[in-house]
Scaffold this motif. Structure first.
Motif, PDB file in Angstrom:
ATOM      1  N   GLU A 193       0.805  -1.223   0.000  1.00 18.17           N
ATOM      2  CA  GLU A 193       0.000   0.000   0.000  1.00 18.17           C
ATOM      3  C   GLU A 193       0.842   1.280   0.000  1.00 18.17           C
ATOM      4  O   GLU A 193       0.600   2.189  -0.781  1.00 18.17           O
ATOM      5  CB  GLU A 193      -0.937  -0.002   1.217  1.00 18.17           C
ATOM      6  CG  GLU A 193      -1.890   1.179   1.235  1.00 18.17           C
ATOM      7  CD  GLU A 193      -2.857   1.114   2.395  1.00 18.17           C
ATOM      8  OE1 GLU A 193      -3.353   2.180   2.777  1.00 18.17           O
ATOM      9  OE2 GLU A 193      -3.118   0.015   2.912  1.00 18.17           O
ATOM     10  N   LYS A 194       1.860   1.354   0.864  1.00 19.79           N
ATOM     11  CA  LYS A 194       2.676   2.565   0.968  1.00 19.79           C
ATOM     12  C   LYS A 194       3.459   2.793  -0.335  1.00 19.79           C
ATOM     13  O   LYS A 194       3.543   3.907  -0.838  1.00 19.79           O
ATOM     14  CB  LYS A 194       3.648   2.462   2.150  1.00 19.79           C
ATOM     15  CG  LYS A 194       4.480   3.698   2.394  1.00 19.79           C
ATOM     16  CD  LYS A 194       3.680   4.923   2.753  1.00 19.79           C
ATOM     17  CE  LYS A 194       3.004   4.797   4.085  1.00 19.79           C
ATOM     18  NZ  LYS A 194       2.191   5.954   4.448  1.00 19.79           N
TER      19      LYS A 194
ATOM     20  N   LEU B 118       1.437   9.218  -6.127  1.00 16.19           N
ATOM     21  CA  LEU B 118       1.683  10.638  -5.853  1.00 16.19           C
ATOM     22  C   LEU B 118       2.756  11.200  -6.781  1.00 16.19           C
ATOM     23  O   LEU B 118       2.646  12.326  -7.257  1.00 16.19           O
ATOM     24  CB  LEU B 118       2.108  10.829  -4.391  1.00 16.19           C
ATOM     25  CG  LEU B 118       1.013  10.645  -3.349  1.00 16.19           C
ATOM     26  CD1 LEU B 118       1.611  10.646  -1.943  1.00 16.19           C
ATOM     27  CD2 LEU B 118      -0.068  11.706  -3.477  1.00 16.19           C
TER      28      LEU B 118
ATOM     29  N   ARG C 129       2.636   1.756  -3.351  1.00 17.31           N
ATOM     30  CA  ARG C 129       1.657   2.152  -4.369  1.00 17.31           C
ATOM     31  C   ARG C 129       1.275   3.618  -4.202  1.00 17.31           C
ATOM     32  O   ARG C 129       1.240   4.383  -5.170  1.00 17.31           O
ATOM     33  CB  ARG C 129       0.419   1.256  -4.279  1.00 17.31           C
ATOM     34  CG  ARG C 129      -0.663   1.611  -5.293  1.00 17.31           C
ATOM     35  CD  ARG C 129      -1.856   0.668  -5.258  1.00 17.31           C
ATOM     36  NE  ARG C 129      -2.413   0.491  -3.935  1.00 17.31           N
ATOM     37  CZ  ARG C 129      -2.396  -0.646  -3.257  1.00 17.31           C
ATOM     38  NH1 ARG C 129      -1.858  -1.726  -3.754  1.00 17.31           N
ATOM     39  NH2 ARG C 129      -2.933  -0.718  -2.050  1.00 17.31           N
ATOM     40  N   GLU C 130       1.020   4.035  -2.966  1.00 15.58           N
ATOM     41  CA  GLU C 130       0.628   5.422  -2.692  1.00 15.58           C
ATOM     42  C   GLU C 130       1.717   6.394  -3.149  1.00 15.58           C
ATOM     43  O   GLU C 130       1.447   7.402  -3.808  1.00 15.58           O
ATOM     44  CB  GLU C 130       0.355   5.598  -1.202  1.00 15.58           C
ATOM     45  CG  GLU C 130      -0.008   7.016  -0.820  1.00 15.58           C
ATOM     46  CD  GLU C 130      -0.186   7.196   0.684  1.00 15.58           C
ATOM     47  OE1 GLU C 130      -0.673   8.263   1.072  1.00 15.58           O
ATOM     48  OE2 GLU C 130       0.178   6.278   1.463  1.00 15.58           O
TER      49      GLU C 130
END
Length: 192
Positions: A134-135, A142, A137-138
């Motif tokens: 998740e991190k 961004l 991908r985020e």
């Protein structure tokens, strides 16, 4: 004992004999940015420079048991140069193929095919992004889709610049690996 006080050779010995991840991380911290800048100065493409620097360190980790010598900067520099040469050769070949294909097929075929391929590529990217932590991908989203700089992302997520660079390198490398088959099938489609 702090790993920062160790020489490159001592860190390589830890890597070689113990698969010491912290030693690898210390070498990464020491040399990733230098290798990235070197690639960027030669190729003038940020994403490519990031990918090549990441690939260089993946290679260092994979070959940790066999790397010998006492001049790590020279080893990294030569290895990076070889990766850049391979990248340039590959790009020249791909551009040549696409130019030849455009001469062979009518432009309408490319317009329709490119629209379909764009949709397929978007789906492939979304699927690959879904497989990232998740991190990671985020941070990728961004940077690549919202066009935030590493510093802006670091401030927004309250993380260090190096952590952001790590996640971007990791995601770029992962996507490149996972989308390689997709790109290969596109080239084969054009050649068939």
């Amino acid at each position: 004992m702090s790993l920062q006080s160790l020489t490159d050779q001592e860190l390589l010995d830890l890597l070689h004999h113990q698969d010491h991840e912290q030693a690898f991380r210390e070498l990464y911290e020491r040399y990733w940015y230098k290798m990235y800048i070197t690639a960027y100065r030669k190729l003038r493409r940020r994403e490519v420079a990031e990918e090549l620097a990441q690939e260089l360190f993946m290679m260092l980790w994979q070959k940790r048991a066999t790397i010998r010598g006492n001049n790590l900067p020279a080893f990294l520099g030569i290895s990076l140069r070889n990766l850049m040469i391979d990248y340039i050769r590959k790009n020249i070949r791909e551009e040549h193929y696409l130019t030849q294909l455009r001469l062979f097929f009518p432009e309408e075929v490319f317009a329709t095919t490119e629209a379909v391929q764009h949709n397929e590529l978007s789906e492939a990217i979304q699927k690959a992004l879904g497989q990232l932590p998740e991190k990671t991908r985020e941070i990728f989203i961004l940077n690549r889709f919202e066009h935030l700089t590493i510093k802006e992302i670091a401030e927004r997520l309250n993380l260090s610049d190096k952590t952001i660079e790590y996640h971007l390198s990791r995601s770029t490398s992962f996507l490149r690996q996972n989308l390689r088959d997709f790109v290969t099938s596109l080239v084969l489609f054009y050649l068939s």
